[in-house]
Write a protein that holds these residues in place. Structure first.
Motif, PDB file in Angstrom:
ATOM      1  N   MET A  97     -74.177   5.395  21.067  1.00 40.23           N
ATOM      2  CA  MET A  97     -72.940   4.654  20.801  1.00 40.23           C
ATOM      3  C   MET A  97     -72.210   4.405  22.118  1.00 40.23           C
ATOM      4  O   MET A  97     -71.976   5.329  22.891  1.00 40.23           O
ATOM      5  N   SER A  98     -71.870   3.145  22.346  1.00 44.79           N
ATOM      6  CA  SER A  98     -71.177   2.782  23.587  1.00 44.79           C
ATOM      7  C   SER A  98     -69.713   3.220  23.523  1.00 44.79           C
ATOM      8  O   SER A  98     -69.183   3.540  22.453  1.00 44.79           O
ATOM      9  N   LEU A  99     -69.058   3.224  24.694  1.00 49.46           N
ATOM     10  CA  LEU A  99     -67.643   3.598  24.758  1.00 49.46           C
ATOM     11  C   LEU A  99     -66.802   2.653  23.913  1.00 49.46           C
ATOM     12  O   LEU A  99     -65.887   3.078  23.202  1.00 49.46           O
ATOM     13  N   GLU A 100     -67.119   1.367  23.955  1.00 49.48           N
ATOM     14  CA  GLU A 100     -66.371   0.374  23.175  1.00 49.48           C
ATOM     15  C   GLU A 100     -66.514   0.639  21.673  1.00 49.48           C
ATOM     16  O   GLU A 100     -65.523   0.592  20.935  1.00 49.48           O
ATOM     17  N   TRP A 144     -67.213   3.509  20.300  1.00 48.35           N
ATOM     18  CA  TRP A 144     -66.525   4.767  20.007  1.00 48.35           C
ATOM     19  C   TRP A 144     -65.023   4.534  19.870  1.00 48.35           C
ATOM     20  O   TRP A 144     -64.378   5.090  18.980  1.00 48.35           O
ATOM     21  N   ILE A 145     -64.460   3.715  20.748  1.00 50.00           N
ATOM     22  CA  ILE A 145     -63.021   3.410  20.692  1.00 50.00           C
ATOM     23  C   ILE A 145     -62.684   2.693  19.384  1.00 50.00           C
ATOM     24  O   ILE A 145     -61.671   2.996  18.741  1.00 50.00           O
ATOM     25  N   ILE A 146     -63.545   1.756  18.974  1.00 47.85           N
ATOM     26  CA  ILE A 146     -63.324   1.039  17.712  1.00 47.85           C
ATOM     27  C   ILE A 146     -63.366   2.023  16.542  1.00 47.85           C
ATOM     28  O   ILE A 146     -62.501   1.993  15.655  1.00 47.85           O
ATOM     29  N   PHE A 147     -64.372   2.903  16.537  1.00 49.76           N
ATOM     30  CA  PHE A 147     -64.482   3.885  15.458  1.00 49.76           C
ATOM     31  C   PHE A 147     -63.286   4.826  15.442  1.00 49.76           C
ATOM     32  O   PHE A 147     -62.721   5.110  14.381  1.00 49.76           O
ATOM     33  N   THR A 148     -62.895   5.308  16.635  1.00 50.61           N
ATOM     34  CA  THR A 148     -61.764   6.242  16.728  1.00 50.61           C
ATOM     35  C   THR A 148     -60.490   5.595  16.210  1.00 50.61           C
ATOM     36  O   THR A 148     -59.717   6.208  15.471  1.00 50.61           O
ATOM     37  N   GLY A 149     -60.258   4.337  16.577  1.00 57.83           N
ATOM     38  CA  GLY A 149     -59.074   3.622  16.104  1.00 57.83           C
ATOM     39  C   GLY A 149     -59.095   3.438  14.600  1.00 57.83           C
ATOM     40  O   GLY A 149     -58.089   3.649  13.912  1.00 57.83           O
ATOM     41  N   PHE A 150     -60.262   3.038  14.076  1.00 65.95           N
ATOM     42  CA  PHE A 150     -60.391   2.863  12.629  1.00 65.95           C
ATOM     43  C   PHE A 150     -60.149   4.181  11.907  1.00 65.95           C
ATOM     44  O   PHE A 150     -59.405   4.240  10.925  1.00 65.95           O
ATOM     45  N   TRP A 151     -60.785   5.257  12.394  1.00 72.28           N
ATOM     46  CA  TRP A 151     -60.686   6.548  11.700  1.00 72.28           C
ATOM     47  C   TRP A 151     -59.261   7.094  11.742  1.00 72.28           C
ATOM     48  O   TRP A 151     -58.765   7.639  10.754  1.00 72.28           O
ATOM     49  N   ALA A 152     -58.596   6.950  12.887  1.00 71.62           N
ATOM     50  CA  ALA A 152     -57.212   7.413  13.007  1.00 71.62           C
ATOM     51  C   ALA A 152     -56.314   6.664  12.022  1.00 71.62           C
ATOM     52  O   ALA A 152     -55.465   7.260  11.350  1.00 71.62           O
ATOM     53  N   LEU A 153     -56.505   5.347  11.918  1.00 74.98           N
ATOM     54  CA  LEU A 153     -55.725   4.550  10.972  1.00 74.98           C
ATOM     55  C   LEU A 153     -56.033   4.956   9.540  1.00 74.98           C
ATOM     56  O   LEU A 153     -55.130   5.108   8.712  1.00 74.98           O
ATOM     57  N   PHE A 154     -57.314   5.176   9.242  1.00 80.06           N
ATOM     58  CA  PHE A 154     -57.751   5.539   7.893  1.00 80.06           C
ATOM     59  C   PHE A 154     -57.128   6.857   7.431  1.00 80.06           C
ATOM     60  O   PHE A 154     -56.596   6.952   6.324  1.00 80.06           O
ATOM     61  N   VAL A 155     -57.172   7.885   8.276  1.00 80.07           N
ATOM     62  CA  VAL A 155     -56.683   9.193   7.820  1.00 80.07           C
ATOM     63  C   VAL A 155     -55.165   9.330   7.914  1.00 80.07           C
ATOM     64  O   VAL A 155     -54.571  10.127   7.179  1.00 80.07           O
ATOM     65  N   THR A 156     -54.514   8.568   8.808  1.00 80.71           N
ATOM     66  CA  THR A 156     -53.060   8.699   8.919  1.00 80.71           C
ATOM     67  C   THR A 156     -52.311   7.895   7.861  1.00 80.71           C
ATOM     68  O   THR A 156     -51.125   8.161   7.622  1.00 80.71           O
TER      69      THR A 156
END
Length: 201
Positions: free
Chosen positions: A1-4, A6-18
């Protein structure tokens, strides 16, 4: 998984759980009744559910679920009924104001069920692993990055909801305020159930 990626996934996951949902309401409700330390059982249950869903994704079962809409719809209906049931039960019990005995096992099972069968959770996981996962890269390879990222964000988020519930517990020092708080949280379960029924069925 590229850095880009990973950043997309991290942003999505943070939005999803918050985004507040049944898990957040449950964490707040338990912490407002039993305090912060004991409410962490909810976080443990949510992390167990997250680990289960991540493992099922590695095994390829999420794609099977997507391709069997009848099964997915059945799980959504069960989840909606369960949320509404918890809400009505909470409304009835709030008026009685009988302080429950803390039970790790019963709270863990209840929290695990809320996390597992609520439609918001199902929709979030399916979105994450059908949209964000790169089909050209082996899923197991991507999971070495996704699993710790998802579990860390999930843990921090729901621990903060438990802290909020503990804060509200300290503010609701009178029986009247405590009953009102429990009724409001119970209504949220019912509203989530009705809203999810409206948007997913």
């Amino acid at each position: 998984m590229s850095l880009e990626e990973w950043i997309i996934f991290t942003g999505f996951w943070a939005l999803f759980v918050t985004m507040p949902g049944p898990n957040a309401v449950n964490c707040i409700a338990v912490a407002s009744e039993f305090g912060f330390r004991k409410s962490l059982v909810c976080v443990a249950a949510i992390l167990s559910q997250a680990t289960l869903f991540l493992a099922l994704t590695i095994l390829g079962l999420s794609s099977i679920l997507i391709n069997t809409p009848e099964t997915l719809m059945t799980l959504k209906i069960i989840g909606i009924i369960f949320l509404i049931y918890i809400g009505f039960k909470g409304l009835i019990d709030a008026g009685k104001y009988v302080r429950r005995e803390f039970s790790f096992s019963s709270l863990f099972v209840k929290s695990f069920l809320i996390a597992t069968i609520n439609p918001k959770s199902l929709a979030g996981y399916l979105a994450a692993f059908t949209i964000i996962i790169n089909p050209d890269v082996a899923i197991r390879t991507q999971m070495w990055v996704i699993v710790p990222t998802a579990l860390t964000i999930t843990c921090l988020n729901y621990t903060s909801f438990c802290a909020l519930g503990a804060f509200l517990k300290d503010k609701a020092v009178t029986v009247t305020l405590n009953i009102r708080l429990r009724r409001v949280l119970s209504l949220f379960f019912i509203l989530y159930g009705v809203a999810l029924a409206f948007f997913t069925i």
